[in-house]
Design a protein around this motif. Structure first.
Motif, PDB file in Angstrom:
ATOM      1  N   SER A  32      -4.867 -34.516 -35.885  1.00  0.00           N
ATOM      2  CA  SER A  32      -5.317 -33.004 -36.122  1.00  0.00           C
ATOM      3  C   SER A  32      -4.296 -31.822 -36.675  1.00  0.00           C
ATOM      4  O   SER A  32      -3.019 -32.027 -35.519  1.00  0.00           O
ATOM      5  N   PRO A  33      -4.609 -30.762 -37.396  1.00  0.00           N
ATOM      6  CA  PRO A  33      -3.611 -29.472 -37.024  1.00  0.00           C
ATOM      7  C   PRO A  33      -3.613 -29.194 -35.759  1.00  0.00           C
ATOM      8  O   PRO A  33      -2.875 -28.255 -35.486  1.00  0.00           O
ATOM      9  N   TRP A  34      -5.102 -29.168 -34.703  1.00  0.00           N
ATOM     10  CA  TRP A  34      -5.619 -28.589 -33.539  1.00  0.00           C
ATOM     11  C   TRP A  34      -4.063 -29.229 -32.438  1.00  0.00           C
ATOM     12  O   TRP A  34      -4.473 -28.265 -31.380  1.00  0.00           O
ATOM     13  N   HIS A  35      -3.522 -30.098 -32.616  1.00  0.00           N
ATOM     14  CA  HIS A  35      -3.219 -31.098 -31.582  1.00  0.00           C
ATOM     15  C   HIS A  35      -1.354 -30.548 -31.721  1.00  0.00           C
ATOM     16  O   HIS A  35      -0.624 -30.610 -31.033  1.00  0.00           O
ATOM     17  N   PHE A  36      -1.346 -29.446 -32.658  1.00  0.00           N
ATOM     18  CA  PHE A  36       0.100 -28.683 -32.500  1.00  0.00           C
ATOM     19  C   PHE A  36      -0.459 -27.257 -32.037  1.00  0.00           C
ATOM     20  O   PHE A  36      -1.310 -26.567 -33.000  1.00  0.00           O
ATOM     21  N   ARG A  37       0.398 -26.887 -30.441  1.00  0.00           N
ATOM     22  CA  ARG A  37       0.055 -25.705 -30.329  1.00  0.00           C
ATOM     23  C   ARG A  37       0.772 -24.897 -31.259  1.00  0.00           C
ATOM     24  O   ARG A  37      -0.177 -23.419 -31.854  1.00  0.00           O
ATOM     25  N   HIS A  38       1.966 -24.903 -31.840  1.00  0.00           N
ATOM     26  CA  HIS A  38       2.253 -23.711 -32.817  1.00  0.00           C
ATOM     27  C   HIS A  38       0.997 -23.368 -34.423  1.00  0.00           C
ATOM     28  O   HIS A  38       0.612 -22.310 -34.368  1.00  0.00           O
ATOM     29  N   PHE A  98       1.233 -18.181 -41.737  1.00  0.00           N
ATOM     30  CA  PHE A  98       0.787 -19.479 -41.917  1.00  0.00           C
ATOM     31  C   PHE A  98       2.336 -20.563 -42.602  1.00  0.00           C
ATOM     32  O   PHE A  98       2.241 -21.353 -42.184  1.00  0.00           O
ATOM     33  N   ASN A  99       3.477 -20.004 -42.580  1.00  0.00           N
ATOM     34  CA  ASN A  99       4.143 -20.442 -42.968  1.00  0.00           C
ATOM     35  C   ASN A  99       4.885 -20.755 -41.620  1.00  0.00           C
ATOM     36  O   ASN A  99       5.339 -22.436 -41.585  1.00  0.00           O
ATOM     37  N   LEU A 100       4.461 -19.660 -40.849  1.00  0.00           N
ATOM     38  CA  LEU A 100       5.442 -20.977 -39.419  1.00  0.00           C
ATOM     39  C   LEU A 100       4.255 -22.030 -38.563  1.00  0.00           C
ATOM     40  O   LEU A 100       4.468 -22.916 -37.499  1.00  0.00           O
ATOM     41  N   ALA A 101       2.688 -21.229 -39.169  1.00  0.00           N
ATOM     42  CA  ALA A 101       1.788 -22.122 -38.645  1.00  0.00           C
ATOM     43  C   ALA A 101       1.983 -23.797 -38.846  1.00  0.00           C
ATOM     44  O   ALA A 101       1.741 -24.625 -38.368  1.00  0.00           O
ATOM     45  N   VAL A 102       1.644 -23.654 -40.585  1.00  0.00           N
ATOM     46  CA  VAL A 102       2.289 -25.108 -41.001  1.00  0.00           C
ATOM     47  C   VAL A 102       4.044 -25.874 -41.245  1.00  0.00           C
ATOM     48  O   VAL A 102       3.867 -27.076 -41.061  1.00  0.00           O
ATOM     49  N   GLU A 103       4.862 -25.543 -40.657  1.00  0.00           N
ATOM     50  CA  GLU A 103       6.135 -25.902 -40.876  1.00  0.00           C
ATOM     51  C   GLU A 103       5.774 -27.146 -39.363  1.00  0.00           C
ATOM     52  O   GLU A 103       5.410 -27.322 -38.444  1.00  0.00           O
ATOM     53  N   GLY A 104       6.654 -28.799 -40.412  1.00  0.00           N
ATOM     54  CA  GLY A 104       6.715 -29.284 -39.098  1.00  0.00           C
ATOM     55  C   GLY A 104       4.780 -30.087 -39.076  1.00  0.00           C
ATOM     56  O   GLY A 104       4.660 -31.525 -38.489  1.00  0.00           O
ATOM     57  N   LEU A 105       4.224 -29.944 -39.998  1.00  0.00           N
ATOM     58  CA  LEU A 105       2.750 -30.807 -39.909  1.00  0.00           C
ATOM     59  C   LEU A 105       2.416 -32.266 -40.644  1.00  0.00           C
ATOM     60  O   LEU A 105       1.660 -32.541 -40.832  1.00  0.00           O
ATOM     61  N   GLY A 106       3.280 -31.601 -42.464  1.00  0.00           N
ATOM     62  CA  GLY A 106       3.613 -33.072 -42.522  1.00  0.00           C
ATOM     63  C   GLY A 106       2.447 -33.179 -43.597  1.00  0.00           C
ATOM     64  O   GLY A 106       1.715 -31.998 -44.288  1.00  0.00           O
ATOM     65  N   LYS A 107       1.386 -34.129 -43.303  1.00  0.00           N
ATOM     66  CA  LYS A 107       0.681 -34.762 -43.760  1.00  0.00           C
ATOM     67  C   LYS A 107      -1.064 -33.709 -42.834  1.00  0.00           C
ATOM     68  O   LYS A 107      -2.136 -34.103 -44.242  1.00  0.00           O
ATOM     69  N   TYR A 108      -0.890 -33.189 -42.525  1.00  0.00           N
ATOM     70  CA  TYR A 108      -2.337 -32.730 -42.129  1.00  0.00           C
ATOM     71  C   TYR A 108      -1.808 -30.890 -42.326  1.00  0.00           C
ATOM     72  O   TYR A 108      -3.112 -29.790 -42.226  1.00  0.00           O
ATOM     73  N   THR A 109      -0.982 -30.554 -42.986  1.00  0.00           N
ATOM     74  CA  THR A 109      -0.941 -28.729 -43.507  1.00  0.00           C
ATOM     75  C   THR A 109      -2.191 -29.084 -44.498  1.00  0.00           C
ATOM     76  O   THR A 109      -3.079 -28.162 -45.007  1.00  0.00           O
ATOM     77  N   ALA A 110      -2.892 -29.706 -45.227  1.00  0.00           N
ATOM     78  CA  ALA A 110      -4.073 -29.824 -45.977  1.00  0.00           C
ATOM     79  C   ALA A 110      -5.156 -29.675 -45.278  1.00  0.00           C
ATOM     80  O   ALA A 110      -6.461 -28.131 -45.463  1.00  0.00           O
ATOM     81  N   GLN A 111      -5.755 -30.120 -44.090  1.00  0.00           N
ATOM     82  CA  GLN A 111      -6.060 -29.610 -43.122  1.00  0.00           C
ATOM     83  C   GLN A 111      -6.456 -28.011 -42.368  1.00  0.00           C
ATOM     84  O   GLN A 111      -7.482 -27.725 -42.447  1.00  0.00           O
ATOM     85  N   ALA A 112      -5.362 -28.393 -42.811  1.00  0.00           N
ATOM     86  CA  ALA A 112      -4.800 -26.722 -41.580  1.00  0.00           C
ATOM     87  C   ALA A 112      -4.916 -25.757 -42.277  1.00  0.00           C
ATOM     88  O   ALA A 112      -5.729 -24.466 -42.192  1.00  0.00           O
ATOM     89  N   SER A 113      -4.998 -25.914 -43.939  1.00  0.00           N
ATOM     90  CA  SER A 113      -5.168 -24.832 -44.814  1.00  0.00           C
ATOM     91  C   SER A 113      -6.900 -24.395 -44.407  1.00  0.00           C
ATOM     92  O   SER A 113      -7.271 -23.005 -44.932  1.00  0.00           O
ATOM     93  N   GLY A 114      -7.518 -25.601 -44.783  1.00  0.00           N
ATOM     94  CA  GLY A 114      -9.111 -25.414 -44.420  1.00  0.00           C
ATOM     95  C   GLY A 114      -9.130 -24.181 -43.147  1.00  0.00           C
ATOM     96  O   GLY A 114     -10.454 -23.378 -43.089  1.00  0.00           O
ATOM     97  N   ILE A 115      -8.656 -24.701 -42.070  1.00  0.00           N
ATOM     98  CA  ILE A 115      -8.820 -23.742 -40.748  1.00  0.00           C
ATOM     99  C   ILE A 115      -8.469 -22.573 -41.186  1.00  0.00           C
ATOM    100  O   ILE A 115      -9.603 -21.672 -40.365  1.00  0.00           O
ATOM    101  N   PHE A 116      -7.243 -22.265 -41.888  1.00  0.00           N
ATOM    102  CA  PHE A 116      -7.019 -21.238 -41.564  1.00  0.00           C
ATOM    103  C   PHE A 116      -7.587 -20.031 -43.032  1.00  0.00           C
ATOM    104  O   PHE A 116      -8.479 -18.783 -42.856  1.00  0.00           O
ATOM    105  N   MET A 117      -8.588 -21.097 -44.243  1.00  0.00           N
ATOM    106  CA  MET A 117      -8.918 -20.063 -44.342  1.00  0.00           C
ATOM    107  C   MET A 117     -10.710 -19.687 -44.171  1.00  0.00           C
ATOM    108  O   MET A 117     -10.794 -18.811 -43.581  1.00  0.00           O
TER     109      MET A 117
END
Length: 446
Positions: A231-237, A373-392
């Motif tokens: 999940s996005p939570w597994h990425f430190r950045h 936002f751009n820095l935080a989702v860089e390199g997330l690939g398929k996990y980007t959509a999940q990250a967007s909900g968390i950011f909201m």
């Protein structure tokens, strides 16, 4: 048929532009409305910021569900529900002006909290659900209506410009209606703004009802949701970026919100403006949102050559300098800035120099969301959509942190509360320098 579809898209695009503007309009009503409640509760800044807190608190509950609504019922139905909820929230705020002013509900911090204040907070909370859903809808919908690519991005940038323009005008409108805030100033004095907002939402609801909207992400039938190993939570950045979004929104709202209170406070604690302080404060705070429009436009022009990381580092460091100067400059040191008086209209007003440097922070905060936002989702690939909900969800920072700042300002003063802003900006500087680096590249994202 093609011409009809094109005309329908044009109407939908214009409607989305209005909604983009309304998101900022409804959100930015909370801070100037707070001056009314602050004064009714004898200058309690914390209570004055509670409406803003309730507005943003809704994001915590609605961020991920709003994204799920897009998949389950589509953009159009989600937008229609959001606008209906918006009308309900605005009408609830209006009801706070009709009854409950003489009925004590409970005591908080030595203040007898009235029923009308509770009703207002409920309305602000409902409006928060509305703007959260609209924020989730309007960006991808404009991109779809523009056909994606450069045209879609151009429409989003245009909508963002209108969003900033609306944020600029809102404090002016409120200041013009209420003028100098007194103990007798009530929500009835700003009722025209609430009815205008309700009218725009109602009109947009009718228009969108008759327009066909593309629904590429609508899940039809019993399509099973894909399960991911991570999940996005597994990425430190990304994790640090989520914290950054929470902090950024708190900074963006806290700087002009507290400045508005400071300039509207004619006591020794405040800026000491004796005539139409609320109107002048609102007009000067509006310059902050205007500079956000300038900053976004400039960032759009240079983003092809200057990275998001570089922009974030520069604006964070610059904002720290601006806020530090504002804190250490005595309020007796003044200059003329454009203001608004109910009696004389637009005029130059003598305000503390601190106001100028806090207003200039709008140039810096304007580009922070996109950079983080751009820095935080860089390199997330398929996990980007999940990250967007968390950011909201983390937009709730715009309610929590300004409330903390008002608590500090009640205790030690307006300018001293901006030390919190410096600490928060220091975190964003750290994120740009170090925290944004992806150290989890071993996680598969395809």
């Amino acid at each position: 048929m093609i011409q009809e579809k094109k005309n329908g898209n044009i109407v939908a695009i214009i409607t989305m532009f209005f909604i983009f503007a309304m998101i900022s309009f409804v959100t930015n009503l909370a801070a100037p409305f707070g001056t009314i409640w602050k004064n009714q509760y004898e200058g309690a800044n914390t209570l004055g910021m509670m409406g803003n807190m309730m507005n943003f608190l809704a994001y915590l509950f609605m961020g991920i569900p709003a994204g799920n609504m897009l998949v389950k019922i589509g953009y159009k139905k989600t937008a229609l529900i959001a606008m209906a909820v918006g009308v309900l929230g605005l009408f609830t705020q209006y009801l706070s002006s009709l009854f409950g002013a003489n009925l004590d509900v409970f005591t908080l911090g030595g203040f007898a909290i009235k029923l009308n204040f509770i009703i207002y907070l409920l309305g602000a909370f409902i409006c928060g659900f509305c703007v959260c859903m609209l924020n989730t809808v309007v960006n991808p919908m404009l991109n779809l209506l523009g056909g994606g690519g450069n045209k879609g991005n151009q429409l989003i940038q245009t909508g963002g410009a209108l969003n900033s323009l609306s944020g600029t005008l809102t404090p002016l409108f409120v200041g013009a209606l209420i003028g100098t805030v007194t103990a007798q100033t009530a929500m009835t004095d700003v009722a025209p703004l609430l009815f205008i907002a309700m009218g725009v939402f109602a009109s947009a609801f009718i228009i969108i009802s008759f327009i066909a909207i593309p629904e590429p992400h609508l899940r039809k039938g019993n399509v099973e949701k894909e399960k991911f190993a991570h999940s996005p939570w597994h990425f430190r950045h990304t994790l640090l970026g989520v914290v950054g979004i929470f902090i950024y929104v708190g900074i963006e709202i806290g700087i002009p919100g507290t400045l508005n209170f400071y300039l509207a406070d004619s006591s020794e604690k405040g800026a000491g403006l004796l005539v139409d302080g609320a109107a002048i404060g609102g007009a000067i705070s509006a310059i902050y949102w205007l500079l956000m429009l300038v900053g976004r436009s400039a960032s759009s022009a240079i983003s092809g050559k200057i990275s998001s990381r570089t922009q974030l580092i520069v604006v964070s460091a610059t904002a720290i300098c601006f806020v530090l100067i504002a804190i250490i400059t005595p309020k007796e040191v003044t200059l003329s800035m454009p203001g608004y008086s109910v009696d004389k209209g637009f005029q130059m007003a003598q305000v503390p120099v601190s106001a100028l440097f806090l207003v200039l922070c709008g140039l810096c905060t304007s580009v922070m969301w996109g950079g983080i936002f751009n820095l935080a989702v860089e390199g997330l690939g398929k996990y980007t959509a999940q990250a967007s909900g968390i950011f909201m969800m983390m937009v709730v920072g715009g309610g929590v942190l300004p409330l903390v700042q008002q608590f500090i300002s009640d205790a030690v003063g307006y300018m001293a509360s901006y030390w919190l802003i410096i600490v928060l900006l220091a975190y964003l500087l750290f994120y740009g320098l170090v925290g944004c680096k992806n150290v989890n590249k071993d996680i598969p994202v395809e």
